[in-house]
Motif scaffolding. Structure first.
Motif, PDB file in Angstrom:
ATOM      1  N   VAL A   1       0.861  -1.267  -0.036  1.00  0.00           N
ATOM      2  CA  VAL A   1      -0.281   0.303   0.232  1.00  0.00           C
ATOM      3  C   VAL A   1       1.190   1.204   0.020  1.00  0.00           C
ATOM      4  CG1 VAL A   1      -1.794   1.258   1.569  1.00  0.00           C
ATOM      5  CG2 VAL A   1      -1.969  -1.401   1.106  1.00  0.00           C
TER       6      VAL A   1
ATOM      7  N   ALA B   1       2.229   2.441  -3.582  1.00  0.00           N
ATOM      8  CA  ALA B   1       1.361   2.429  -4.341  1.00  0.00           C
ATOM      9  C   ALA B   1       0.850   3.300  -4.032  1.00  0.00           C
ATOM     10  CB  ALA B   1       0.088   1.488  -4.515  1.00  0.00           C
TER      11      ALA B   1
ATOM     12  N   TYR C   1      -1.495  -1.875  -6.012  1.00  0.00           N
ATOM     13  CA  TYR C   1      -2.472  -1.584  -5.600  1.00  0.00           C
ATOM     14  C   TYR C   1      -3.483  -2.616  -5.452  1.00  0.00           C
ATOM     15  CZ  TYR C   1      -7.374  -0.209  -5.101  1.00  0.00           C
ATOM     16  OH  TYR C   1      -8.801  -0.022  -5.008  1.00  0.00           O
TER      17      TYR C   1
END
Length: 355
Positions: A246, A249, A300
């Motif tokens: 995460v 991204a 993602y």
């Protein structure tokens, strides 16, 4: 410079990168170094965890840095593991400095902060300096551990060569976890100052260490395999792997439009090392500008799939009437929120790109 210091820290592992890695270390390698049991260290950590870094955490860790240096420096000349106490204090001090800056800036992470105030700039530089020093020690010990182990595929315990003390490879698991933690911490500071390319690089290089920890926890002959404790450790390790995806991204989306994302650490995208024999100002391209959104979307999507597995794992644990700590539940909920925000930002960026 700070970047050169981090460079030197990372290059230490070069010569022993391909050394043997144990299938699974004995339980005794999972203990943290002695300084982490110090009452003051634990008190300062609690302050940090509770969001009260301003209540003396920085000062406590500063004192512990000096004490650790004085107490263990003489031993470090012959015992590399004794420096781990210093490494732990170095990182916590640097991390607490960074968190205090965030607090004084009302929690807003802005690239203008370090540039508009010399006080902030000095504190950021000091935070990065201590994190880099911690990383250098950790990498040295990690490389020593790899060079000191000799396993066959059926082994469940680390075999130690005749010339190696057991303490030489003690704290193996703590070191591996701490390396990823320090790399994430450095990435957070880089993001705070607006150096998003360097943040991406630091996060990328945390992945192998977090995945290695997960592999150890999942090993069929791991200590406590099949127990509630193992399930909870597995849940936490899965969450940490999702978290770094995460973060990557998110950070890729923050990188300047129209510019390639470049490395300044002389470190490969997937954790591979360069020979480190030549000083160079050349930057290594992590991803070209035109492919930045594609890579962000890839991380993602990976994180989204992994989070679904994580939620399923949570449900299974609770179905068996096992208790998951409130802090772990909050961390997973926070991770879900982060992922949702990245998804929205990614959608917005893709729409803008198409226009």
């Amino acid at each position: 410079s700070i970047n050169q210091s981090i460079n030197q820290s990372i290059r230490i592992m070069t010569s022993k990168k391909d050394a043997a890695v144990p299938n699974y270390p004995p339980q005794s390698l999972f203990v943290p170094p002695p300084v982490t049991k110090d009452v003051r260290f634990r008190a300062a950590r609690k302050l940090v965890q509770r969001g009260r870094v301003q209540d003396g955490a920085v000062e406590i860790f500063r004192v512990l840095v000096h004490r650790a240096e004085e107490e263990f420096e003489s031993k470090s000349r012959s015992c590399s593991y004794s420096w781990l106490n210093v490494a732990a204090a170095y990182y916590e001090y640097g991390h607490s400095l960074y968190l205090n800056i965030c607090r004084e800036n009302d929690g807003r992470e802005s690239e203008s902060v370090a540039k508009t105030s010399s006080g902030y700039a000095d504190a950021i530089e000091e935070a990065l300096e201590y994190m880099a020093k911690s990383l250098k020690i950790l990498f040295t010990h990690y490389a020593d551990c790899k060079g000191a182990t000799n396993l066959d595929t059926s082994a469940t315990n680390v075999k130690i060569t005749a010339s190696t003390s057991f303490k030489r490879i003690a704290y193996w698991d703590w070191v591996r976890n701490q390396i990823s933690r320090v790399l994430i911490g450095i990435g957070n500071v880089m993001s705070f100052t607006g150096d998003h390319s360097q943040a991406v690089e630091s996060y990328l290089n945390a992945i192998p260490y977090r995945e290695e920890t997960l592999e150890y926890i999942m090993h069929p002959e791991a200590p406590r395999m099949g127990t509630v404790t193992n399930q909870l450790e597995l849940l936490r390790c899965h969450r940490l792997v999702v978290e770094v995806h995460v973060l990557i991204a998110e950070e890729l989306l923050l990188c300047p439009k129209g510019q390639d994302v470049k490395s300044q650490f002389h470190l490969g995208v997937n954790g591979s090392m360069h020979d480190g024999l030549h000083e160079t100002v050349a930057k290594i391209i992590i991803v070209k500008s035109a492919e930045r959104l594609i890579l962000a979307k890839n991380y993602y999507e990976q994180a989204k799939d992994q989070l679904q597995d994580l939620v399923f794992m949570m449900a299974k644990i609770e179905q068996e009437e096992n208790s998951i700590s409130d802090s772990e539940k909050k961390s997973i909920c926070h991770l879900a929120t982060m992922l949702m925000e990245v998804g929205i930002a990614l959608s917005t960026s893709e729409d803008a790109y198409q226009k």
